[in-house]
Design a protein around this motif. Structure first.
Motif, short mmCIF file in Angstrom:
data_model
loop_
_atom_site.label_atom_id
_atom_site.label_comp_id
_atom_site.label_asym_id
_atom_site.label_seq_id
_atom_site.Cartn_x
_atom_site.Cartn_y
_atom_site.Cartn_z
N TYR A 17 37.81 40.70 39.21
CA TYR A 17 36.82 39.95 38.42
C TYR A 17 35.46 40.63 38.53
N GLU A 18 35.11 41.02 39.75
CA GLU A 18 33.75 41.54 39.99
C GLU A 18 33.50 42.86 39.27
N ILE A 19 34.56 43.65 39.01
CA ILE A 19 34.32 44.95 38.36
C ILE A 19 34.30 44.84 36.83
N LEU A 20 34.53 43.65 36.30
CA LEU A 20 34.44 43.47 34.85
C LEU A 20 32.97 43.50 34.42
N PRO A 21 32.72 43.84 33.15
CA PRO A 21 31.34 43.70 32.66
C PRO A 21 30.91 42.23 32.79
N ALA A 22 29.59 41.99 32.81
CA ALA A 22 29.09 40.61 32.95
C ALA A 22 29.71 39.74 31.87
N GLN A 23 30.15 38.54 32.26
CA GLN A 23 30.82 37.63 31.32
C GLN A 23 29.79 36.69 30.69
N PRO A 24 30.07 36.21 29.47
CA PRO A 24 29.14 35.23 28.87
C PRO A 24 29.03 33.99 29.75
N GLU A 25 27.90 33.31 29.70
CA GLU A 25 27.70 32.08 30.47
C GLU A 25 28.80 31.07 30.16
N SER A 26 29.19 30.29 31.16
CA SER A 26 30.20 29.25 30.89
C SER A 26 29.55 28.10 30.14
N LEU A 38 44.95 17.98 25.65
CA LEU A 38 44.10 18.47 26.74
C LEU A 38 44.96 19.27 27.72
N VAL A 39 44.51 20.48 28.04
CA VAL A 39 45.18 21.29 29.06
C VAL A 39 44.23 21.40 30.24
N ILE A 40 44.73 21.11 31.43
CA ILE A 40 43.89 21.20 32.64
C ILE A 40 44.38 22.36 33.48
N GLY A 41 43.48 23.31 33.78
CA GLY A 41 43.85 24.48 34.58
C GLY A 41 44.11 25.68 33.69
N GLY A 42 43.27 26.70 33.80
CA GLY A 42 43.38 27.86 32.89
C GLY A 42 43.89 29.11 33.58
N GLY A 43 44.96 28.98 34.37
CA GLY A 43 45.66 30.16 34.88
C GLY A 43 46.67 30.60 33.82
N PHE A 44 47.69 31.36 34.24
CA PHE A 44 48.66 31.85 33.25
C PHE A 44 49.37 30.69 32.55
N ASP A 66 38.79 24.15 33.00
CA ASP A 66 39.04 24.73 34.33
C ASP A 66 37.86 24.41 35.25
N ALA A 67 38.17 24.16 36.50
CA ALA A 67 37.14 23.83 37.48
C ALA A 67 36.24 25.03 37.76
N GLN A 68 36.76 26.24 37.49
CA GLN A 68 36.01 27.47 37.80
C GLN A 68 35.93 28.31 36.51
N ARG A 69 35.43 29.55 36.64
CA ARG A 69 35.51 30.48 35.51
C ARG A 69 36.96 30.90 35.35
N ILE A 70 37.38 31.14 34.10
CA ILE A 70 38.73 31.66 33.87
C ILE A 70 38.82 33.06 34.53
N ALA A 71 39.90 33.29 35.24
CA ALA A 71 40.16 34.53 35.99
C ALA A 71 39.57 34.51 37.38
N HIS A 72 38.84 33.44 37.67
CA HIS A 72 38.32 33.33 39.04
C HIS A 72 39.40 32.76 39.96
N GLY A 73 40.34 32.00 39.41
CA GLY A 73 41.45 31.43 40.18
C GLY A 73 42.54 32.47 40.44
N PRO A 211 35.47 20.62 36.45
CA PRO A 211 36.59 20.08 37.23
C PRO A 211 37.02 18.70 36.76
N VAL A 212 38.31 18.46 36.86
CA VAL A 212 38.86 17.14 36.56
C VAL A 212 39.03 16.38 37.87
N LEU A 213 38.59 15.12 37.86
CA LEU A 213 38.61 14.34 39.11
C LEU A 213 39.72 13.30 39.15
#
Ligand SMILES: Cc1cc2nc3c(=O)[nH]c(=O)nc-3n(C[C@H](O)[C@H](O)[C@H](O)COP(=O)(O)OP(=O)(O)OC[C@H]3O[C@@H](n4cnc5c(N)ncnc54)[C@H](O)[C@@H]3O)c2cc1C
Length: 439
Positions: A17-26, A38-44, A66-73, A211-213
Motif C-alpha cells: 500500500y505504502e509504495i502506491l502513488p498517493a490515493q485520493p482522500e476517502s 449494502l456490502v460491508i467490508g471491501g476485501g476480495f 469499509d472501516a479502513q481504506r480499501i487495500a489497507h485490510g 465502520p459499521v457498528l
C-alpha cells in the motif's frame, strides 16, 4: 443495535500500500442513508460482491462500506498469489470431484480478475508467473513428492525442479527442490484492490473509513448503524471475514491468525547482478509453516512467515520488531549476498482458519448474506465467492454457484478462551518446531 465492536485496526506498515502513488482522500459516509444493496467490508469478497451486484442490478443502488481504506485490510497486504489449485486441507482431502470443483472456482476467479485487469488497464504487476513450492530439507522434499502425486491424480501439471535449476531462477541454492505449477497468477495486491475500486460500475458507491457498528432487521429492511447514522437497505452482504463475529454472527467458529510480511527496497543494478536470479517469481514453502518469498518486477524481495493467534486481531510494534528480525534471518540464510539489503516495511494481516477447514458461504438470515473464512488463501476463493454471493442474492443460479455451495459449509465450533488460546498457541508452536528447517 449499537454494539461495542472491535474494529479493524491494521498497522500502517503494509509495503504494498505504502509504495502506491498517493490515493485520493476517502469519502466517509456522514449521517443516514438508504440503498437497495449494502456490502460491508471491501476485501476480495466484498469488492467482488459489489461489482457483481451493480452489474446484475443496473437500476439499483449498491453501497460498499469499509472501516479502513480499501487495500489497507488483509486483501491489500497478502503475498499476491492468486492460486488456482486446491490448497492445504483442500488438496489433502480424499474427494477428487470436490478438488476439481475448487480448481474450477479458483480458475473462474482468475479469468474474471484477468478480464477486469485487462479491460480497465489496472496496473498491478499481473503476471502468469506460476508458483514454485520450495523444499529445504528431506521433510520438505517428501511433502513435494506427495503434492506431485496428488496433482497427478487430478491430471494437473507439476514440474519438479532440482536445486541447480531453481538457483538459476531465484538466485539461491538454499532449496533442494521445487515443484512448479503454472496456473498461479502473481500480482501487487494493494494495486489490484485500488484498481478494482476505481473501476466499479457507476451505480456502486464506496465509502471508506466508515465502520459499521451493528445491524438489525426491522419491517423487512436492514438497518445498519455507523458512527454518524443509520443506513437502510433491502439486502446486506458481508465481506467482513473475522469481523463478522463482531457483528454477532458466526461467533466462535473462526480462528483469528495473523501472519507477517516484510518488503525490501528495490535492488540496485549491482545488487541484482549479485543476486543472480531472474525477477517476477513467487515461492511458497513445501511445509506450510515455512517461508514464502516474492521477487517482484520492480525487484523488491518480499518475505512472509510466522503465525500468531490474535484474539484482538492486531499486533504490537514490539511483536513486529521481533518478526522483522526473523524475516532478516530468513532472507540472509537464502541470500548472504544481500545481507546489507534493508527491509523498508514489516506488517501483519489477520486471516481466518476453521478447525474443520470449511468456509461459510450463503444466506445467514433473510436478506443477509456472507462469505468468509477462506483459511488463509482468500484471493481467488474470496473473489469468486463474493461474485457468486451477489448472484445468489440476486436470485441467480448456475453450475458454479452450486459448486460453491457444495464445497462450503459451517466452520466447526471452537472452544472458548482461555482453552482456545492455549490450544492454538501450542499447535502453532508445534508446527513451527516441526518445520523449523523450512523457515
Ligand atoms: C501476509 C499475508 C499473506 C497472504 N498471502 C496470500 C496469498 O498469497 N494468496 C491468498 O490467496 N491469500 C493470502 N492471504 C490471505 C488473504 O489475504 C485473505 O484470505 C483474504 O484477503 C480474505 O479476504 P476477505 O475479503 O474475506 O477479507 P479481508 O481482506 O479481511 O476484508 C475484510 C474487510 O472488512 C472490513 N471490515 C471489517 N469489519 C468491518 C466493519 N465493522 N465495518 C466496516 N468494514 C469492516 C476490513 O477493514 C476489511 O477491509 C495472505 C494473508 C496475509 C496476512
Amino acid at each position: 443495535m449499537k454494539r461495542t465492536v472491535k474494529l479493524p485496526a491494521d498497522d500502517r506498515r503494509n509495503g504494498w500500500y505504502e509504495i502506491l502513488p498517493a490515493q485520493p482522500e476517502s469519502q466517509p459516509l456522514v449521517g443516514d442513508a438508504t440503498t437497495d444493496w449494502l456490502v460491508i467490508g471491501g476485501g476480495f469478497v466484498g469488492m467482488a460482491a459489489t461489482r457483481r451486484l451493480a452489474e446484475l442490478n443496473p437500476n439499483d443502488s449498491v453501497m460498499l462500506l469499509d472501516a479502513q481504506r480499501i487495500a489497507h485490510g488483509t486483501s491489500g497486504r497478502n503475498s499476491g498469489f492468486v492460486i488456482d489449485l486446491p490448497h492445504k486441507g483442500d488438496l489433502e482431502g480424499p474427494d477428487i470431484e470436490r478438488k476439481k470443483k475448487f480448481i474450477g472456482l479458483n480458475r473462474a476467479a482468475i479469468r474474471w480478475l484477468e478480464q477486469l485487469v485487462t479491460d480497465n488497464n489496472i496496473d498491478c504487476q499481473w503476471s502468469h508467473a506460476g508458483k514454485l513450492q520450495g523444499a529445504v530439507s528431506e521433510r520438505g522434499v517428501k511433502f513435494l513428492q506427495h503434492f506431485q502425486f496428488l496433482l497427478k491424480e487430478l491430471g494437473e501439471p507439476g514440474q519438479m525442479l532440482d536445486g541447480a535449476a531453481l538457483k538459476q531462477k531465484i538466485g539461491s541454492d538454499y532449496y533442494q527442490q521445487a515443484l512448479y505449477t503454472p496456473g498461479c497468477i502473481l500480482m501487487q495486491p494493494a494495486a489490484l484492490m485500488r484498481g478494482l475500486l476505481a473501476t466499479l460500475p457507476d451505480n456502486a458507491v464506496c465509502h471508506e473509513d466508515t465502520p459499521v457498528l451493528g445491524l438489525e432487521q426491522r419491517n423487512g429492511l436492514w438497518r445498519v448503524q455507523t458512527k454518524t447514522g443509520v443506513i437502510t437497505a433491502k439486502k446486506v452482504l458481508l465481506g467482513t471475514n473475522i469481523f463478522t463475529e463482531q457483528l454477532g454472527l458466526l461467533k466462535s467458529r473462526m480462528l483469528p491468525i495473523m501472519t507477517f510480511a516484510s518488503m525490501t527496497r528495490p535492488l540496485s543494478d549491482a545488487e541484482f547482478k549479485a543476486f543472480g536470479g531472474s525477477d517476477d517469481w513467487g515461492l511458497t514453502p513445501a511445509d506450510y509453516a515455512g517461508t514464502t518469498l516474492r521477487f517482484t518486477r520492480d525487484r523488491r524481495m518480499v518475505v512472509r512467515n510466522q503465525y500468531r493467534f490474535v484474539p484482538d486481531y492486531s499486533s504490537s510494534d514490539a511483536e513486529r520488531a521481533r518478526i522483522h528480525d526473523q524475516h532478516r534471518q530468513a532472507l540472509e540464510a537464502r541470500y548472504p549476498q544481500l545481507a546489507q539489503l534493508p527491509f523498508e516495511y514489516t506488517w501483519g494481516g489477520v486471516c481466518t482458519l476453521s478447525s474443520n477447514y470449511t468456509s461459510f458461504f450463503g444466506e445467514l438470515k433473510p436478506g443477509l448474506y456472507a462469505s468468509c473464512c477462506h483459511n488463509g488463501v482468500g484471493v481467488a476463493r474470496g473473489t469468486i465467492s463474493g461474485k457468486l454471493l451477489a448472484e445468489q442474492a440476486s436470485g441467480g443460479d448456475s453450475l458454479l454457484l452450486r459448486d460453491m455451495q457444495q464445497v462450503s459449509g459451517m466452520p466447526a465450533r471452537i472452544p472458548p478462551q482461555p482453552f482456545l488460546g492455549i490450544g492454538v498457541k501450542a499447535r502453532l508452536k508445534m508446527a513451527e518446531w516441526a518445520s523449523r528447517s523450512e523457515v
